[in-house]
Design a protein around this motif. Structure first.
Motif, PDB file in Angstrom:
ATOM      1  N   UNK A 158       0.826  -1.319   0.056  1.00  0.00           N
ATOM      2  CA  UNK A 158       0.150   0.150  -0.008  1.00  0.00           C
ATOM      3  C   UNK A 158       0.864   1.154  -0.067  1.00  0.00           C
ATOM      4  N   UNK A 159       1.875   1.249   0.880  1.00  0.00           N
ATOM      5  CA  UNK A 159       2.856   2.297   0.921  1.00  0.00           C
ATOM      6  C   UNK A 159       3.471   2.629  -0.436  1.00  0.00           C
ATOM      7  N   UNK A 160       3.840   1.414  -0.903  1.00  0.00           N
ATOM      8  CA  UNK A 160       4.803   1.774  -2.237  1.00  0.00           C
ATOM      9  C   UNK A 160       3.727   2.430  -3.442  1.00  0.00           C
ATOM     10  N   UNK A 161       2.517   2.277  -3.369  1.00  0.00           N
ATOM     11  CA  UNK A 161       1.566   3.049  -4.171  1.00  0.00           C
ATOM     12  C   UNK A 161       1.267   4.354  -3.809  1.00  0.00           C
ATOM     13  N   UNK A 162       1.205   4.623  -2.733  1.00  0.00           N
ATOM     14  CA  UNK A 162       0.552   5.871  -2.232  1.00  0.00           C
ATOM     15  C   UNK A 162       1.556   7.003  -1.895  1.00  0.00           C
ATOM     16  N   UNK A 163       2.906   6.606  -1.509  1.00  0.00           N
ATOM     17  CA  UNK A 163       3.650   7.638  -0.935  1.00  0.00           C
ATOM     18  C   UNK A 163       4.848   7.816  -1.798  1.00  0.00           C
ATOM     19  N   UNK A 164       5.369   9.281  -2.034  1.00  0.00           N
ATOM     20  CA  UNK A 164       6.359   9.637  -3.025  1.00  0.00           C
ATOM     21  C   UNK A 164       7.298  10.697  -2.290  1.00  0.00           C
ATOM     22  N   UNK A 165       8.459  10.776  -2.686  1.00  0.00           N
ATOM     23  CA  UNK A 165       9.303  11.669  -2.167  1.00  0.00           C
ATOM     24  C   UNK A 165       9.262  12.956  -3.133  1.00  0.00           C
ATOM     25  N   UNK A 166       9.975  13.902  -2.597  1.00  0.00           N
ATOM     26  CA  UNK A 166      10.014  15.330  -3.288  1.00  0.00           C
ATOM     27  C   UNK A 166      10.327  15.162  -4.701  1.00  0.00           C
ATOM     28  N   UNK A 167      11.119  14.030  -5.205  1.00  0.00           N
ATOM     29  CA  UNK A 167      11.313  14.028  -6.562  1.00  0.00           C
ATOM     30  C   UNK A 167      10.219  13.197  -7.402  1.00  0.00           C
ATOM     31  N   UNK A 168       9.145  12.568  -6.652  1.00  0.00           N
ATOM     32  CA  UNK A 168       8.225  11.742  -7.359  1.00  0.00           C
ATOM     33  C   UNK A 168       8.491  10.136  -7.292  1.00  0.00           C
ATOM     34  N   UNK A 169       9.526  10.020  -6.719  1.00  0.00           N
ATOM     35  CA  UNK A 169       9.897   8.487  -6.494  1.00  0.00           C
ATOM     36  C   UNK A 169       9.122   7.850  -5.264  1.00  0.00           C
ATOM     37  N   UNK A 170       8.629   6.449  -5.609  1.00  0.00           N
ATOM     38  CA  UNK A 170       8.049   5.910  -4.435  1.00  0.00           C
ATOM     39  C   UNK A 170       8.977   5.744  -3.113  1.00  0.00           C
ATOM     40  N   UNK A 171       8.667   6.165  -2.055  1.00  0.00           N
ATOM     41  CA  UNK A 171       9.056   6.168  -0.560  1.00  0.00           C
ATOM     42  C   UNK A 171       9.580   4.241  -0.482  1.00  0.00           C
ATOM     43  N   UNK A 172       8.801   3.485  -0.899  1.00  0.00           N
ATOM     44  CA  UNK A 172       9.174   2.286  -0.764  1.00  0.00           C
ATOM     45  C   UNK A 172       9.355   1.469  -2.267  1.00  0.00           C
ATOM     46  N   UNK A 173      10.564   1.276  -2.497  1.00  0.00           N
ATOM     47  CA  UNK A 173      10.934   0.869  -3.964  1.00  0.00           C
ATOM     48  C   UNK A 173      10.900  -0.600  -4.270  1.00  0.00           C
ATOM     49  N   UNK A 174      11.194  -1.406  -3.017  1.00  0.00           N
ATOM     50  CA  UNK A 174      11.072  -2.803  -2.964  1.00  0.00           C
ATOM     51  C   UNK A 174      10.390  -3.182  -1.556  1.00  0.00           C
ATOM     52  N   UNK A 175       9.562  -3.936  -1.740  1.00  0.00           N
ATOM     53  CA  UNK A 175       8.833  -4.533  -0.608  1.00  0.00           C
ATOM     54  C   UNK A 175       9.956  -5.505   0.301  1.00  0.00           C
ATOM     55  N   UNK A 176      10.492  -5.181   1.466  1.00  0.00           N
ATOM     56  CA  UNK A 176      11.360  -5.681   2.030  1.00  0.00           C
ATOM     57  C   UNK A 176      10.853  -7.076   2.453  1.00  0.00           C
ATOM     58  N   UNK A 177       9.517  -7.524   2.623  1.00  0.00           N
ATOM     59  CA  UNK A 177       8.912  -8.691   2.870  1.00  0.00           C
ATOM     60  C   UNK A 177       9.081  -9.497   1.945  1.00  0.00           C
ATOM     61  N   UNK A 178       9.500  -9.071   0.508  1.00  0.00           N
ATOM     62  CA  UNK A 178       9.488 -10.094  -0.537  1.00  0.00           C
ATOM     63  C   UNK A 178      10.584 -10.854  -0.321  1.00  0.00           C
ATOM     64  N   UNK A 179      11.670 -10.583   0.301  1.00  0.00           N
ATOM     65  CA  UNK A 179      12.905 -11.383   0.623  1.00  0.00           C
ATOM     66  C   UNK A 179      12.453 -12.614   1.227  1.00  0.00           C
TER      67      UNK A 179
END
Length: 311
Positions: free
Chosen positions: A87-108
């Motif tokens: 959800x966070x990967x889709x909702x939140x971006x930094x000031x440059x427009x990039x996702x705050x969460x680039x890779x879900x850490x649980x994917x590991x």
């Protein structure tokens, strides 16, 4: 309070994500309750952390640590975290427009094949264990914990359903309670056995101030505010059980008493397993017809526990 690392462009904590996730999704109250309990119990030290700083190594270590005592719960916790991170990967971006969460850490956990193997849990309180179990529960210092555990056993409700029960849905005159927004999306009305009615009547009479909930949680859910209710009983009896095992015990007793499958489904608020079960869909729930079966289940507990059910 957790201090974010220097250079963080935007602070969105895991608690922020959970709050926004609840607002964006249509979740049953029991689901919100379960998520809250899991996060408070297993990831409380991460709630104030910026989401982009939670690493796959930390996820792997926390999953490993939780798996030592509760491998199935460890998986459930990480599934909740995975949903929040997606959800966070889709909702939140930094000031440059990039996702705050680039890779879900649980994917590991999937890449490393680290998920715990799960089979269906089959634990329930057996007949020979009922006497020590009820004695240990009735010896609890907390009346609320005692009432909560016994009512789970006597009603077959899910823990979240009982924790969210409100007094407005408790009819002591007709000895019926109604649970709203259940797992299958339908309200669930069940009659109370004589002893379940006594527990709730005494509880209402003892209340210094009658709030909304039968089991208030001091700002949080009753379960979350009281930690693991089962721990003192586990220590006293040596029985490794969960709160959901009490629901399984209730259903097992109903089966032992040779109730019809339709009666058991109505008692447990289960839906038909497939669309071919036309008969079950035509049968309308009638709490009055469930009164005798509910009383028989309580009587069974009383008999097999040699009266230890009562305090």
């Amino acid at each position: 309070m957790y201090e974010p690392k220097s250079g963080a462009s935007r602070v969105v904590t895991l608690a922020d994500v959970f709050a926004d996730f609840r607002r964006a999704r249509t979740l049953a109250p029991s689901t919100v309750l379960n998520y809250t309990v899991l996060l408070d119990r297993c990831l409380s030290d991460w709630l104030s952390r910026p989401i982009q700083e939670i690493t796959k190594q930390e996820v792997a270590q926390r999953h490993f640590d939780l798996s030592t005592d509760a491998p199935k719960q460890a998986n459930v916790v990480m599934r909740v975290l995975r949903a929040l991170m997606n959800f966070a990967a889709c909702k939140y971006e930094d000031e440059k427009g990039f996702p705050l969460v680039k890779v879900n850490p649980v994917k590991y956990l999937s890449l490393a094949r680290a998920w715990n193997k799960e089979g269906p849990r089959k634990v329930y309180i057996k007949d020979a264990q009922l006497e020590p179990w009820f004695r240990a529960v009735n010896n609890l210092k907390s009346c609320s914990a005692r009432d909560f555990l016994i009512l789970l056993a006597l009603t077959g409700l899910r823990k979240g359903e009982l924790a969210s029960l409100e007094w407005i849905d408790v009819d002591l005159d007709d000895a019926v309670i109604t649970v709203r927004d259940t797992k299958n999306g339908e309200d669930h009305s069940i009659p109370l056995s004589d002893y379940a009615l006594k527990l709730l009547s005494d509880r209402r009479a003892r209340a210094r101030r009658l709030g909304s909930y039968v089991f208030p949680g001091r700002g949080r859910s009753f379960i979350s505010a009281n930690g693991s209710l089962a721990d003192p009983v586990r220590l006293a009896t040596g029985l490794d059980f969960t709160l959901h095992d009490l629901r399984r015990t209730f259903i097992t007793v109903a089966h032992t008493l040779d109730f019809s499958p339709y009666t058991i489904k109505h008692l447990a608020n289960h839906k038909a397993q497939n669309d071919n079960d036309v008969t079950f869909r035509y049968i309308q729930k009638n709490p009055g017809r469930l009164r005798k079966p509910m009383q028989q289940i309580t009587d069974y507990f009383a008999e097999k526990s040699n009266g230890a059910l009562y305090h």
